[in-house]
Design a protein around this motif. Structure first.
Motif, PDB file in Angstrom:
ATOM      1  N   ARG A  67      -3.696  -3.962  -2.874  1.00  0.00           N
ATOM      2  CA  ARG A  67      -2.581  -3.133  -3.279  1.00  0.00           C
ATOM      3  C   ARG A  67      -1.949  -2.064  -2.185  1.00  0.00           C
ATOM      4  NH1 ARG A  67      -2.473  -1.338  -8.773  1.00  0.00           N
ATOM      5  NH2 ARG A  67      -2.208   0.865  -8.381  1.00  0.00           N
ATOM      6  N   LEU A  68      -2.670  -2.093  -1.232  1.00  0.00           N
ATOM      7  CA  LEU A  68      -1.898  -1.394  -0.037  1.00  0.00           C
ATOM      8  C   LEU A  68      -0.370  -2.250   0.339  1.00  0.00           C
ATOM      9  CD1 LEU A  68      -4.839  -0.254   2.188  1.00  0.00           C
ATOM     10  CD2 LEU A  68      -3.466   1.005   0.653  1.00  0.00           C
ATOM     11  N   CYS A  69      -0.422  -3.278   0.071  1.00  0.00           N
ATOM     12  CA  CYS A  69       0.795  -4.265   0.305  1.00  0.00           C
ATOM     13  C   CYS A  69       1.625  -4.150  -0.748  1.00  0.00           C
ATOM     14  CB  CYS A  69       0.371  -6.003   0.296  1.00  0.00           C
ATOM     15  SG  CYS A  69      -0.766  -6.329   1.371  1.00  0.00           S
ATOM     16  N   LEU A  70       1.572  -3.453  -1.793  1.00  0.00           N
ATOM     17  CA  LEU A  70       2.747  -3.260  -2.821  1.00  0.00           C
ATOM     18  C   LEU A  70       3.575  -2.128  -1.902  1.00  0.00           C
ATOM     19  CD1 LEU A  70       0.360  -2.374  -5.940  1.00  0.00           C
ATOM     20  CD2 LEU A  70       1.726  -4.576  -5.164  1.00  0.00           C
ATOM     21  N   TYR A  71       3.290  -1.095  -1.197  1.00  0.00           N
ATOM     22  CA  TYR A  71       4.247  -0.178  -0.590  1.00  0.00           C
ATOM     23  C   TYR A  71       5.457  -0.923   0.175  1.00  0.00           C
ATOM     24  CZ  TYR A  71       0.845   3.070  -2.341  1.00  0.00           C
ATOM     25  OH  TYR A  71       0.003   3.622  -3.183  1.00  0.00           O
ATOM     26  N   PRO A  72       4.985  -1.804   0.978  1.00  0.00           N
ATOM     27  CA  PRO A  72       6.025  -2.496   1.847  1.00  0.00           C
ATOM     28  C   PRO A  72       6.956  -3.231   0.836  1.00  0.00           C
ATOM     29  CG  PRO A  72       3.876  -3.575   2.564  1.00  0.00           C
ATOM     30  CD  PRO A  72       3.674  -2.202   1.820  1.00  0.00           C
ATOM     31  N   ILE A  73       6.223  -3.920  -0.357  1.00  0.00           N
ATOM     32  CA  ILE A  73       7.142  -4.708  -1.284  1.00  0.00           C
ATOM     33  C   ILE A  73       8.064  -3.987  -2.043  1.00  0.00           C
ATOM     34  CG2 ILE A  73       6.842  -5.924  -3.431  1.00  0.00           C
ATOM     35  CD1 ILE A  73       4.078  -6.900  -2.237  1.00  0.00           C
ATOM     36  N   VAL A  74       7.505  -2.934  -2.366  1.00  0.00           N
ATOM     37  CA  VAL A  74       8.706  -1.687  -2.976  1.00  0.00           C
ATOM     38  C   VAL A  74       9.640  -1.318  -2.150  1.00  0.00           C
ATOM     39  CG1 VAL A  74       8.791   0.499  -3.859  1.00  0.00           C
ATOM     40  CG2 VAL A  74       6.925  -0.921  -4.769  1.00  0.00           C
ATOM     41  N   ALA A  75       9.221  -1.229  -0.913  1.00  0.00           N
ATOM     42  CA  ALA A  75      10.420  -0.819   0.142  1.00  0.00           C
ATOM     43  C   ALA A  75      11.517  -2.223   0.472  1.00  0.00           C
ATOM     44  CB  ALA A  75       9.898  -0.481   1.459  1.00  0.00           C
ATOM     45  N   TYR A  76      10.786  -3.279   0.478  1.00  0.00           N
ATOM     46  CA  TYR A  76      11.667  -4.412   0.575  1.00  0.00           C
ATOM     47  C   TYR A  76      12.645  -4.344  -0.522  1.00  0.00           C
ATOM     48  CZ  TYR A  76      13.112  -9.315  -0.075  1.00  0.00           C
ATOM     49  OH  TYR A  76      13.873 -10.461  -0.161  1.00  0.00           O
ATOM     50  N   PHE A  77      12.330  -4.549  -1.743  1.00  0.00           N
ATOM     51  CA  PHE A  77      12.871  -4.465  -2.984  1.00  0.00           C
ATOM     52  C   PHE A  77      14.105  -3.171  -3.113  1.00  0.00           C
ATOM     53  CE2 PHE A  77      10.308  -7.931  -4.798  1.00  0.00           C
ATOM     54  CZ  PHE A  77      11.114  -8.297  -5.275  1.00  0.00           C
ATOM     55  N   LEU A  78      13.811  -2.130  -2.595  1.00  0.00           N
ATOM     56  CA  LEU A  78      14.989  -1.115  -2.493  1.00  0.00           C
ATOM     57  C   LEU A  78      15.666  -1.168  -1.629  1.00  0.00           C
ATOM     58  CD1 LEU A  78      12.525   2.208  -2.868  1.00  0.00           C
ATOM     59  CD2 LEU A  78      13.904   1.141  -4.815  1.00  0.00           C
ATOM     60  N   ALA A  79      15.335  -1.710  -0.566  1.00  0.00           N
ATOM     61  CA  ALA A  79      16.414  -1.954   0.681  1.00  0.00           C
ATOM     62  C   ALA A  79      17.269  -3.177   0.573  1.00  0.00           C
ATOM     63  CB  ALA A  79      15.621  -1.787   1.969  1.00  0.00           C
ATOM     64  N   MET A  80      16.428  -4.474   0.104  1.00  0.00           N
ATOM     65  CA  MET A  80      17.194  -5.854   0.112  1.00  0.00           C
ATOM     66  C   MET A  80      17.803  -6.185  -1.142  1.00  0.00           C
ATOM     67  SD  MET A  80      17.182  -5.994   3.358  1.00  0.00           S
ATOM     68  CE  MET A  80      17.908  -7.477   3.402  1.00  0.00           C
ATOM     69  N   ARG A  81      17.207  -5.579  -2.179  1.00  0.00           N
ATOM     70  CA  ARG A  81      17.288  -6.489  -3.742  1.00  0.00           C
ATOM     71  C   ARG A  81      18.577  -5.228  -4.525  1.00  0.00           C
ATOM     72  NH1 ARG A  81      14.661 -11.637  -3.938  1.00  0.00           N
ATOM     73  NH2 ARG A  81      15.317 -11.703  -6.272  1.00  0.00           N
ATOM     74  N   GLY A  82      19.656  -5.346  -3.952  1.00  0.00           N
ATOM     75  CA  GLY A  82      20.628  -4.449  -4.742  1.00  0.00           C
ATOM     76  C   GLY A  82      20.823  -4.485  -6.043  1.00  0.00           C
ATOM     77  N   ALA A  83      20.750  -5.811  -6.500  1.00  0.00           N
ATOM     78  CA  ALA A  83      20.955  -6.148  -8.085  1.00  0.00           C
ATOM     79  C   ALA A  83      19.769  -5.639  -8.952  1.00  0.00           C
ATOM     80  CB  ALA A  83      20.928  -7.608  -8.260  1.00  0.00           C
ATOM     81  N   GLU A  84      18.336  -6.105  -8.416  1.00  0.00           N
ATOM     82  CA  GLU A  84      17.443  -5.456  -9.194  1.00  0.00           C
ATOM     83  C   GLU A  84      17.118  -4.021  -9.160  1.00  0.00           C
ATOM     84  OE1 GLU A  84      17.432  -8.205  -7.236  1.00  0.00           O
ATOM     85  OE2 GLU A  84      16.636  -9.696  -8.362  1.00  0.00           O
ATOM     86  N   ARG A  85      17.519  -3.192  -7.853  1.00  0.00           N
ATOM     87  CA  ARG A  85      17.530  -1.867  -7.832  1.00  0.00           C
ATOM     88  C   ARG A  85      18.494  -1.379  -8.876  1.00  0.00           C
ATOM     89  NH1 ARG A  85      18.938  -1.596  -2.947  1.00  0.00           N
ATOM     90  NH2 ARG A  85      21.261  -0.975  -3.407  1.00  0.00           N
ATOM     91  N   ARG A  86      19.727  -1.691  -8.918  1.00  0.00           N
ATOM     92  CA  ARG A  86      20.836  -1.092  -9.898  1.00  0.00           C
ATOM     93  C   ARG A  86      20.410  -1.318 -11.252  1.00  0.00           C
ATOM     94  NH1 ARG A  86      23.813  -3.374  -5.617  1.00  0.00           N
ATOM     95  NH2 ARG A  86      24.184  -5.202  -6.913  1.00  0.00           N
ATOM     96  N   ALA A  87      19.666  -2.599 -11.625  1.00  0.00           N
ATOM     97  CA  ALA A  87      19.302  -2.849 -13.111  1.00  0.00           C
ATOM     98  C   ALA A  87      18.257  -1.769 -13.310  1.00  0.00           C
ATOM     99  CB  ALA A  87      18.971  -4.305 -13.111  1.00  0.00           C
TER     100      ALA A  87
END
Length: 342
Positions: free
Chosen positions: A39-59
């Motif tokens: 579950r510690l891996c979830l934090y960099p995953i969240v950071a990746y999606f916030l930084a790199m996946r703009g479509a999902e972030r906006r949705a």
């Protein structure tokens, strides 16, 4: 109702998140270090999606703003993505049979058990709200129970390969949603005849599947007609299933009886059309109820109200789609309840 044309891509064209190597690394960490370490891996995953996946972030921001009635903060979006990532990680343990690490509260199971005790198959209609894999709890409650899942194997191939390796028996029973619609319908029919539970997600439109517009979270949204035509054609009972993640190791698994095969539409095409619309509208009410109760469990990271795949039923016959049993005829129930997809 007239179909609309949009310039943005549909949800099926979104690329799979994460590289194969990264996904396998996280799987290795989960297997060796356990759930707490993984579950510690979830934090960099969240950071990746916030930084790199703009479509999902906006949705995510659009959904949370809609359901909360105020602009969503970046922290709320991060929590949303974290919830999604946590349920994906938990699939490693749910599919691996590690049910003891979870606290799953089950309600409504008696409705399902009543059908199983009679040797009857049933359709379990789920959604991209929470975790459908919480259904694994059924294998503990009823050993030997057949659960067949309709899944498009081609949508997320890397994750599908990884999760298949965790539970080969479940993978062998998957009904591939990427097949032609009539083939899927016949496989579902055969499974129901064997007394199996057939689980499918019914909140997304596949291909140019026919839809109906119903109220959902304050604005009309198009939901697919195919699953309801399938239930009518196969004369199958329908139960709704919601597996809601409540944080930590807690899940709520809810079963709701929804459609009894004794309920039949009025005669005539217009009567059937209105009956189908009523079923979809009633389903949307239950979906909204649970979505508002667990808003961070909403995992449709696209514009749900303006999806390109939606096609109005007034525009003519739908093309065969990649979704579950697309192509089931509107008059299948009238032509014989033991046929589907003809």
């Amino acid at each position: 109702m007239v179909a609309e044309t949009h310039s943005r891509p549909s949800w099926k064209q979104r690329p799979e998140g994460g590289s194969p190597a990264m996904i396998r690394l996280i799987l290795a960490i989960a297997r060796s270090g356990g759930r707490g370490v993984a579950r510690l891996c979830l934090y960099p995953i969240v950071a990746y999606f916030l930084a790199m996946r703009g479509a999902e972030r906006r949705a995510s921001r659009a959904w949370l703003s809609r359901v909360h009635g105020r602009p969503a903060s970046l922290w709320a979006v991060a929590r949303h993505i974290h919830t999604f990532s946590a349920t994906i990680l938990d699939r490693v343990f749910l599919l691996g049979g590690r049910m003891e690490v979870f606290d799953i509260d089950v309600q409504g199971l008696e409705h399902l058990e009543a059908l199983v005790d009679q040797g009857r198959g049933a359709l379990l209609f789920g959604s991209h709200l929470g975790s459908f894999d919480a259904l694994r709890v059924l294998s503990r409650r009823r050993p030997g129970l057949q659960v067949r899942i309709v899944l498009d194997r081609g949508q997320n191939p890397v994750l599908t390969e990884v999760f298949d390796s965790l539970d080969p028996a479940l993978a062998a029973g998957v009904i591939d949603g990427g097949q032609p619609g009539p083939v899927i319908a016949l496989e579902i029919q055969h499974a129901l005849q064997q007394g199996a539970l057939v689980a499918l997600l019914v909140d997304r439109v596949h291909g140019h599947e026919e839809t109906v517009s119903v109220p959902f979270v304050g604005t009309p949204a198009r939901l697919p007609l195919t699953p309801w035509r399938l239930a009518l054609a196969l004369h199958a009972p329908v139960l709704l299933c919601f597996g809601l993640y409540r944080g930590g190791n807690r899940y709520d698994l809810r079963f709701e009886p929804f459609l009894d095969p004794q309920q039949t539409p009025p005669p005539g095409r217009s009567g059937r059309a209105e009956w189908l619309r009523q079923q979809v509208a009633a389903y949307a009410v239950r979906l909204e109820h649970h979505a508002r109760d667990a808003e961070y469990n909403w995992f449709n990271f696209f514009d749900f109200w303006n999806d390109d795949d939606a096609t109005s039923p007034t525009t003519g016959p739908a093309a065969p789609a990649a979704g579950p049993a697309a192509g089931v005829r509107d008059d299948a129930a009238g032509g014989g309840r033991d046929r589907a997809g003809a």
